[in-house]
Design an enzyme around this catalytic site. Structure first.
Site, PDB file in Angstrom:
ATOM      1  N   HIS A 213      -6.961  -5.902  -0.640  1.00 40.72           N
ATOM      2  CA  HIS A 213      -5.848  -4.985  -0.454  1.00 40.72           C
ATOM      3  C   HIS A 213      -4.753  -5.560   0.441  1.00 40.72           C
ATOM      4  O   HIS A 213      -3.562  -5.361   0.178  1.00 40.72           O
ATOM      5  CB  HIS A 213      -6.364  -3.669   0.132  1.00 40.72           C
ATOM      6  CG  HIS A 213      -5.328  -2.597   0.212  1.00 40.72           C
ATOM      7  ND1 HIS A 213      -4.641  -2.142  -0.894  1.00 40.72           N
ATOM      8  CD2 HIS A 213      -4.848  -1.889   1.270  1.00 40.72           C
ATOM      9  CE1 HIS A 213      -3.789  -1.191  -0.523  1.00 40.72           C
ATOM     10  NE2 HIS A 213      -3.887  -1.029   0.778  1.00 40.72           N
TER      11      HIS A 213
ATOM     12  N   ASP B  36      -8.968  -5.718  -4.862  1.00 39.29           N
ATOM     13  CA  ASP B  36      -8.551  -4.596  -4.022  1.00 39.29           C
ATOM     14  C   ASP B  36      -9.454  -3.393  -4.279  1.00 39.29           C
ATOM     15  O   ASP B  36      -9.527  -2.886  -5.379  1.00 39.29           O
ATOM     16  CB  ASP B  36      -7.090  -4.243  -4.347  1.00 39.29           C
ATOM     17  CG  ASP B  36      -6.489  -3.245  -3.373  1.00 39.29           C
ATOM     18  OD1 ASP B  36      -7.237  -2.608  -2.619  1.00 39.29           O
ATOM     19  OD2 ASP B  36      -5.250  -3.118  -3.373  1.00 39.29           O
TER      20      ASP B  36
ATOM     21  N   SER C  20       0.841  -1.194   0.000  1.00 42.13           N
ATOM     22  CA  SER C  20       0.000   0.000   0.000  1.00 42.13           C
ATOM     23  C   SER C  20       0.880   1.249   0.000  1.00 42.13           C
ATOM     24  O   SER C  20       1.681   1.445  -0.907  1.00 42.13           O
ATOM     25  CB  SER C  20      -0.946  -0.030   1.197  1.00 42.13           C
ATOM     26  OG  SER C  20      -1.934   0.964   1.078  1.00 42.13           O
TER      27      SER C  20
END
Length: 702
Positions: free
Chosen positions: A679, A647, A559
């Site tokens: 995610h 995601d 991320s």
């Protein structure tokens, strides 16, 4: 490096059990007092490709005349599998156990007592609502005082809403209408409703009176069980992602069973974690600001239910003093009160640690309850409170070389230290050396709006390198960006160290545990301040530890950690040898229309957000300027990308954008695609696959 060796190491470190919840009950006997501690554990099994859950019990014997002294801890009972249970809760008086269980596509509500199964309801067949919520955001399972009613949150029955608008014709017209959901990990959560089960009659009813612009969750019975307290998240004009976001507009409500609903808090704030005191007099909850950083330092509020007066028990900490309490950054456990309702216990980040704290309601004084050792000699870098009941705390302790350990201790009297007892040692510990680094940015990188801030990192390395050569260093960068790498057990870090790598886990400015100013300093500075902080941390580690190899450096992260990893190999192309990024943000401008937290895309580059925001050329330019894609042409290090096809937070097309940019330049790049994952890439088989490929990628390019 042999793939089977890598898989074997990962299976060893990831398969160690982690306590996830606990419950304490006590019994007074003539000469002594006994406590029963029940802990529930989670354990990954690579063979099944799933996580198993089981419970285990301990009996503690304490002296009657000195109740805060544990005389004996009896050997634990056998591990009892509880897989299939999505929610469970014990009643406060008779110890009845309520369980929501998944069986063949149906959700069952079971009530167990000491003689066995007492009642079972097929909630799916009753068709009063959709699926029961079992997530940490909305989910709950609360017993009434009389123990004949249960409260939970479920998805509103779609059929009910259709029938109210005209039956069959409406069904044909509305069956394809888009239903908003609450984003990443909450994709099946759209319209939550509060439900009550009458255990005597077996009836299930949906409580009426919740404001139509509010989605309820985290519900619990108010004293007297004639009303319910809950957190309501405002979902108009549309829903934004809730996972990892403590900045969503919400309020504390009280709903009477007759349908009358009242707001107990301010309405332009963010609320979470209502917790009722044992005497029923006071409700505490966490409070934060709306929009801005999506995770933040929170204040702890207390509401006197008689006078209806609210006061601040713990305020936001802007700049913590050295060694002092740094603020509240995470959810409160379900049971966090002392028996006398005068103290509240919780865990929270403090710089590079996670510590256990107690706040006294009379003095507002905060006390650390972790072992009274200096930071440099701490055995455990992380203390996570699971529960405190009957003044007995159950905590999960760990450090980078010590897997999760279950410990207990009584709440201390004023001026006393806690006497901790270990219930369950980990199966093994590891021969790693770990240390905490405090890092100060160079003067030219000081933030003029938040001057004088520092940050930190945790360095983990094998005590005995596999070879005589210097140790290759992997820089592990957390996502968020407003989260933290405490000095706790991390199976990725442990696996890398077991295979001969040193790992530097960096808490750049903007991480939690360093005060609210530290968090705010990153707003508008992503792609610059955070990138330079990681680079400064790496240079600091190399300077302080000559056993690290400056010629074999790699960056990994997910991320925002992936965002920083790709920035680093682009901005420092001669410095790093390899990169492995999970669901990275690559182009913030193209992410704008696909993320479930569109507000953060504006906030992160220093722009104000409102629901009616329309992208401008200036805003998109600011987002593009701070994105790794602008440095793609300079990237020389081989890049491994790992993307989740489902995601909702960072579209997998972000990673694909970098993949194509690198392929077009014949730069070494490899992409792993996990179509069923989101995610966090949290499926057991996905995590094992990612670890194996990351290690082989690093080894290949080192």
């Amino acid at each position: 490096m042999d793939p089977s060796q890598v898989t074997g190491v990962y299976g060893e470190v990831s398969g160690l059990p982690v306590p996830v919840s606990a419950h304490v009950s006590q019994e007074q006997l003539p000469e002594l007092r006994t406590y029963t501690v029940t802990a529930e554990w989670s354990q990954s099994d690579l063979v099944r490709g799933s996580r198993l859950r089981y419970s285990q019990q301990w009996t503690l014997i304490a002296d009657s005349n000195h109740r805060k002294s544990i005389r004996t801890v009896l050997p634990p009972g056998p591990c009892v599998p509880v897989s299939g249970e999505s929610l469970s809760g014990l009643s406060p008086i008779r110890g009845l156990r309520a369980v929501v269980r998944e069986t063949s596509g149906h959700q069952l509500l079971e009530i167990w007592d000491h003689r066995g199964l007492r009642k079972c309801l097929n909630l799916t067949a009753l068709n009063k609502h959709g699926r029961v919520y079992d997530d940490a955001q909305f989910g709950c399972l609360s017993w009434s005082e009389c123990e004949n009613k249960l409260l939970y949150v479920a998805e509103k029955n779609k059929d009910t809403s259709i029938e109210s608008h005209g039956g069959d014709s409406a069904c044909r017209k509305d069956r394809s209408v888009y239903r908003e959901d609450w984003g990443e990990t909450l994709t099946n959560k759209s319209v939550p409703v509060i439900c009550v089960v009458n255990l005597q009659s077996g009836s299930v009813s949906e409580l009426q009176g919740v404001p139509p612009d509010v989605s309820p969750g985290q519900a619990l019975w108010a004293p007297g069980s004639q009303s319910v307290v809950f957190i309501g998240w405002y979902h108009e004009p549309f829903r934004l992602g809730l996972r990892f976001c403590s900045n969503r507009r919400s309020a504390l409500f009280k709903l009477h069973l007759d349908g009358n609903c009242e707001c107990l808090s301010g309405s332009n704030l963010s609320m979470s974690c209502p917790r009722l005191s044992p005497d029923g007099s006071t409700l505490i909850y966490l409070q934060g600001q709306v929009f801005g950083p999506h995770n933040q330092c929170l204040s702890l509020q207390q509401l006197d239910l008689t006078s209806r007066k609210t006061s601040t028990l713990l305020d936001v900490v802007n700049r913590p003093q050295t060694g002092e309490f740094a603020g509240v950054y995470e959810a409160l456990p379900t049971c966090c009160w002392s028996t006398d309702a005068q103290r509240v216990v919780f865990s929270s980040a403090r710089r590079n640690w996670k510590d256990l704290f107690m706040v006294d309601r009379q003095s507002n004084k905060v006390t650390s309850l972790s072992d009274s050792l200096t930071d440099l000699s701490k055995v455990y870098g992380s203390w996570k409170l699971l529960t405190v009941q009957n003044d007995l705390m159950v905590v999960c302790c760990s450090s980078p070389n010590t897997p999760p350990t279950l410990r207990v201790g009584f709440l201390p009297s004023a001026g006393e230290a806690v006497t901790w007892r270990t219930l369950q040692q980990p199966v093994m510990t590891f021969d790693f050396h770990w240390t905490v680094l405090d890092v100060t940015p160079p003067p030219e990188e000081d933030n003029t709006h938040y001057s004088g801030l520092d940050f930190g990192a945790v360095l983990v390395k094998p005590s005995r390198p596999l070879h005589d050569a210097e140790i290759p260093l992997v820089i592990f960068i957390h996502g968020g960006p407003h989260s933290q790498f405490p000095a706790e057990w991390n199976c990725t870090t442990a696996g890398l160290a077991q295979l001969g790598f040193a790992v530097l886990m960096v808490n750049y400015r903007g991480s939690t545990g360093f005060g609210q100013d530290n968090i705010l300093s990153l707003i508008g500075q992503i792609g610059g301040q955070d990138v330079k902080d990681v680079q400064t941390a790496v240079l600091t580690a190399l300077q302080r530890d000559v056993t690290l190899d400056p010629k074999r450096l790699a960056v990994i992260g997910g991320s925002h950690g992936g965002f920083l990893s790709c920035h680093l190999v682009g901005q420092y192309p001669e410095f790093y040898r390899a990169c492995a990024a999970r669901n990275p943000v690559i182009n913030a401008a193209t992410l704008l229309g696909t993320t479930d937290i569109v507000d953060w895309r504006y906030t992160s580059v220093g722009l104000q957000y409102s629901y009616d925001q329309i992208p401008t050329a200036e805003a998109l330019a600011a987002m593009l300027e701070k994105s790794p894609i602008t440095h793609a042409a300079q990237i020389k290090a081989p890049v491994l990308l790992m993307l989740g096809g489902r995601d909702r937070r960072v579209s997998p097309h972000q990673g694909l954008e970098l993949y194509k940019a690198l392929k077009s330049r014949a730069s070494p790049v490899r992409l792993l695609w996990f179509p069923e994952d989101g995610h966090s890439l949290s499926r057991v088989d996905t995590q094992a696959d990612c670890f194996l490929n990351t290690v082989l990628w690093l080894h290949q390019h080192f």
